[in-house]
Design a protein around this motif. Structure first.
Motif, PDB file in Angstrom:
ATOM      1  N   ILE A   1      21.754   3.676  15.270  1.00  0.00           N
ATOM      2  CA  ILE A   1      21.009   2.445  15.491  1.00  0.00           C
ATOM      3  C   ILE A   1      21.688   1.803  16.702  1.00  0.00           C
ATOM      4  CG2 ILE A   1      20.288   0.231  14.536  1.00  0.00           C
ATOM      5  CD1 ILE A   1      21.167   3.114  12.236  1.00  0.00           C
ATOM      6  N   GLY A   2      21.029   1.883  17.855  1.00  0.00           N
ATOM      7  CA  GLY A   2      21.722   1.502  19.083  1.00  0.00           C
ATOM      8  C   GLY A   2      20.824   0.805  20.085  1.00  0.00           C
ATOM      9  N   SER A   3      21.488   0.118  21.002  1.00  0.00           N
ATOM     10  CA  SER A   3      20.815  -0.561  22.105  1.00  0.00           C
ATOM     11  C   SER A   3      21.906  -0.997  23.067  1.00  0.00           C
ATOM     12  CB  SER A   3      20.072  -1.794  21.593  1.00  0.00           C
ATOM     13  OG  SER A   3      19.614  -2.560  22.680  1.00  0.00           O
ATOM     14  N   THR A   4      21.542  -1.206  24.305  1.00  0.00           N
ATOM     15  CA  THR A   4      22.544  -1.764  25.220  1.00  0.00           C
ATOM     16  C   THR A   4      22.511  -3.293  25.180  1.00  0.00           C
ATOM     17  OG1 THR A   4      20.930  -1.493  26.976  1.00  0.00           O
ATOM     18  CG2 THR A   4      22.617   0.203  26.806  1.00  0.00           C
ATOM     19  N   LYS A   5      21.665  -3.845  24.317  1.00  0.00           N
ATOM     20  CA  LYS A   5      21.539  -5.300  24.202  1.00  0.00           C
ATOM     21  C   LYS A   5      22.230  -5.755  22.913  1.00  0.00           C
ATOM     22  CE  LYS A   5      18.957  -9.070  25.503  1.00  0.00           C
ATOM     23  NZ  LYS A   5      19.655 -10.082  24.753  1.00  0.00           N
ATOM     24  N   GLY A   6      22.972  -6.853  23.007  1.00  0.00           N
ATOM     25  CA  GLY A   6      23.636  -7.391  21.816  1.00  0.00           C
ATOM     26  C   GLY A   6      22.675  -8.240  20.992  1.00  0.00           C
TER      27      GLY A   6
ATOM     28  N   LYS B   1      20.984  -4.492  15.259  1.00  0.00           N
ATOM     29  CA  LYS B   1      21.458  -3.128  14.987  1.00  0.00           C
ATOM     30  C   LYS B   1      22.213  -3.057  13.655  1.00  0.00           C
ATOM     31  CE  LYS B   1      23.781  -3.163  18.831  1.00  0.00           C
ATOM     32  NZ  LYS B   1      23.328  -4.471  19.358  1.00  0.00           N
ATOM     33  N   SER B   2      23.187  -3.957  13.500  1.00  0.00           N
ATOM     34  CA  SER B   2      24.004  -3.906  12.276  1.00  0.00           C
ATOM     35  C   SER B   2      23.164  -4.269  11.062  1.00  0.00           C
ATOM     36  CB  SER B   2      25.193  -4.865  12.391  1.00  0.00           C
ATOM     37  OG  SER B   2      25.974  -4.522  13.506  1.00  0.00           O
ATOM     38  N   SER B   3      22.282  -5.241  11.240  1.00  0.00           N
ATOM     39  CA  SER B   3      21.424  -5.670  10.147  1.00  0.00           C
ATOM     40  C   SER B   3      20.538  -4.503   9.685  1.00  0.00           C
ATOM     41  CB  SER B   3      20.579  -6.847  10.656  1.00  0.00           C
ATOM     42  OG  SER B   3      19.746  -7.310   9.674  1.00  0.00           O
ATOM     43  N   LEU B   4      19.960  -3.791  10.630  1.00  0.00           N
ATOM     44  CA  LEU B   4      19.124  -2.640  10.292  1.00  0.00           C
ATOM     45  C   LEU B   4      19.960  -1.552   9.623  1.00  0.00           C
ATOM     46  CD1 LEU B   4      16.443  -1.134  10.354  1.00  0.00           C
ATOM     47  CD2 LEU B   4      16.888  -0.504  12.727  1.00  0.00           C
ATOM     48  N   THR B   5      21.158  -1.311  10.149  1.00  0.00           N
ATOM     49  CA  THR B   5      22.024  -0.264   9.600  1.00  0.00           C
ATOM     50  C   THR B   5      22.348  -0.518   8.126  1.00  0.00           C
ATOM     51  OG1 THR B   5      23.086  -0.035  11.772  1.00  0.00           O
ATOM     52  CG2 THR B   5      24.239   0.929   9.897  1.00  0.00           C
TER      53      THR B   5
ATOM     54  N   LEU C   1      24.653   7.060   9.157  1.00  0.00           N
ATOM     55  CA  LEU C   1      24.052   5.963   9.925  1.00  0.00           C
ATOM     56  C   LEU C   1      25.128   5.416  10.860  1.00  0.00           C
ATOM     57  CD1 LEU C   1      22.338   4.055   6.957  1.00  0.00           C
ATOM     58  CD2 LEU C   1      21.354   5.855   8.406  1.00  0.00           C
ATOM     59  N   VAL C   2      24.864   5.445  12.162  1.00  0.00           N
ATOM     60  CA  VAL C   2      25.886   5.010  13.122  1.00  0.00           C
ATOM     61  C   VAL C   2      25.469   3.679  13.746  1.00  0.00           C
ATOM     62  CG1 VAL C   2      27.342   5.722  15.057  1.00  0.00           C
ATOM     63  CG2 VAL C   2      26.149   7.467  13.705  1.00  0.00           C
ATOM     64  N   ASP C   3      26.322   2.666  13.550  1.00  0.00           N
ATOM     65  CA  ASP C   3      26.088   1.324  14.109  1.00  0.00           C
ATOM     66  C   ASP C   3      26.969   1.192  15.356  1.00  0.00           C
ATOM     67  OD1 ASP C   3      25.673  -1.389  14.556  1.00  0.00           O
ATOM     68  OD2 ASP C   3      26.891  -2.043  12.854  1.00  0.00           O
ATOM     69  N   VAL C   4      26.331   1.139  16.528  1.00  0.00           N
ATOM     70  CA  VAL C   4      27.131   1.052  17.768  1.00  0.00           C
ATOM     71  C   VAL C   4      27.047  -0.359  18.366  1.00  0.00           C
ATOM     72  CG1 VAL C   4      26.942   3.510  18.344  1.00  0.00           C
ATOM     73  CG2 VAL C   4      25.230   1.916  19.229  1.00  0.00           C
ATOM     74  N   GLY C   5      27.988  -0.656  19.257  1.00  0.00           N
ATOM     75  CA  GLY C   5      28.019  -1.976  19.900  1.00  0.00           C
ATOM     76  C   GLY C   5      26.874  -2.135  20.900  1.00  0.00           C
ATOM     77  N   GLY C   6      26.575  -3.375  21.269  1.00  0.00           N
ATOM     78  CA  GLY C   6      25.416  -3.646  22.117  1.00  0.00           C
ATOM     79  C   GLY C   6      25.662  -3.485  23.603  1.00  0.00           C
TER      80      GLY C   6
ATOM     81  N   ASP D   1      26.639  -0.126  26.815  1.00  0.00           N
ATOM     82  CA  ASP D   1      26.889   1.287  27.090  1.00  0.00           C
ATOM     83  C   ASP D   1      28.359   1.556  26.743  1.00  0.00           C
ATOM     84  OD1 ASP D   1      27.085   3.814  28.048  1.00  0.00           O
ATOM     85  OD2 ASP D   1      26.527   3.339  30.119  1.00  0.00           O
ATOM     86  N   SER D   2      28.585   2.497  25.828  1.00  0.00           N
ATOM     87  CA  SER D   2      29.961   2.757  25.385  1.00  0.00           C
ATOM     88  C   SER D   2      30.135   4.245  25.137  1.00  0.00           C
ATOM     89  CB  SER D   2      30.234   2.007  24.073  1.00  0.00           C
ATOM     90  OG  SER D   2      29.349   2.480  23.067  1.00  0.00           O
ATOM     91  N   GLN D   3      31.384   4.648  25.054  1.00  0.00           N
ATOM     92  CA  GLN D   3      31.680   6.051  24.734  1.00  0.00           C
ATOM     93  C   GLN D   3      31.085   6.403  23.365  1.00  0.00           C
ATOM     94  OE1 GLN D   3      35.865   6.939  24.143  1.00  0.00           O
ATOM     95  NE2 GLN D   3      35.556   9.122  24.497  1.00  0.00           N
ATOM     96  N   GLU D   4      31.197   5.456  22.434  1.00  0.00           N
ATOM     97  CA  GLU D   4      30.679   5.700  21.082  1.00  0.00           C
ATOM     98  C   GLU D   4      29.163   5.906  21.110  1.00  0.00           C
ATOM     99  OE1 GLU D   4      32.673   3.254  21.982  1.00  0.00           O
ATOM    100  OE2 GLU D   4      34.451   3.277  20.688  1.00  0.00           O
TER     101      GLU D   4
END
Ligand SMILES: Nc1ncnc2c1ncn2[C@@H]1O[C@H](COP(=O)(O)OP(=O)(O)OP(=O)(O)O)[C@@H](O)[C@H]1O
Ligand SMILES: [Mg+2]
Length: 214
Positions: free
Chosen positions: A5-10, A14-18, A84-89, A91-94
């Motif tokens: 569950i990802g986006s480049t926008k904060g 994302k976390s809520s959906l996850t 389910l992967v929750d990534v930060g908002g 572009d990141s390595q993760e």
């Protein structure tokens, strides 16, 4: 199956959906694990609160993982079946490692123009993801729709289908509801809460997600 569950926008949900997805899968007795790949640790905090404040709810394992996460994601898929992967908002390595390892990438967005414009950046990343992971299924989901804004939703749908055909949005949408905020404090999902509209709309979305991967 690995779902990022990802986006480049904060702040798009994302976390809520996850965590809500994890709660619904747990209710359906689907084995799954959340990987919190964002140092902000929203999902991790939710998992801790769930254990402490809502012990009556089915357990959801939340594992913090940062940096080079690809191999561990594949190990977790073997162990749990669904990850389910929750990534930060941003572009990141993760995000990149999850993108090249996942079966499905779900991109939440509100109908606000800045959120829609930010899809341009995600779209650029998708090209990289698909070079290494051509099987990746990418879907968008509209979140925080306000009840009065049907016209805006229509406009947003037309905009994304014209400008970002590589990110087909689910028909199901999530409305802006207090329940999504209330449940976070106690580590629950809206499907375990008292707002039956939130519960119903969330289950419609999960069905569309699951059917889309069948
Ligand atoms: N459908 C909704 N209705 C009402 N509030 C919502 C909804 N979805 C998310 N929120 C709230 O919006 C805020 C941001 O959501 P969330 O933390 O899930 O976003 P995020 O994309 O993970 O943010 P970040 O980029 O900081 O990790 C939270 O306070 C959350 O409770
Ligand atoms: Mg988050």
């Amino acid at each position: 199956m690995i779902i990022t569950i990802g986006s480049t926008k904060g702040g798009v949900g994302k976390s809520s959906l996850t965590v809500n997805l994890a709660a619904e899968l747990a209710r359906q007795e689907v084995r799954c694990v959340i990987v919190d790949a964002d140092p902000t640790a929203t999902s991790e905090t939710w998992g801790r609160d769930r254990g402490e404040r809502s012990p009556e709810c089915p357990h959801v394992t939340v594992t913090p993982l940062r940096g080079a996460i690809r191999n561990t994601l594949m190990d977790l898929e073997e162990a749990y079946g669904t990850v389910l992967v929750d990534v930060g908002g941003h572009d990141s390595q993760e995000f990149r490692q999850a993108g090249v390892t996942s079966d499905l990438l779900i991109i939440p967005a509100t109908t606000s123009q800045p959120d829609l414009d930010s899809l341009e950046k995600v779209s650029g990343l998708l090209e990289d993801f698909k070079t290494f992971n051509p099987q990746l299924n990418v879907r968008g989901v509209f979140n925080r729709i306000e009840n009065w804004s049907d016209g805006r939703l229509k406009e947003a749908r037309a905009y994304v289908s014209g400008d970002f055909p590589e990110i087909p949005f689910y028909d199901a949408v999530l409305h802006d509801r207090k329940a999504y905020q209330d449940v976070m404090r106690v580590g629950k999902g809206v499907i375990e809460w008292t707002d039956y509209k939130a519960k119903a709309e969330f289950q419609v979305l999960v069905k569309e997600i699951v059917d889309g991967q069948a």
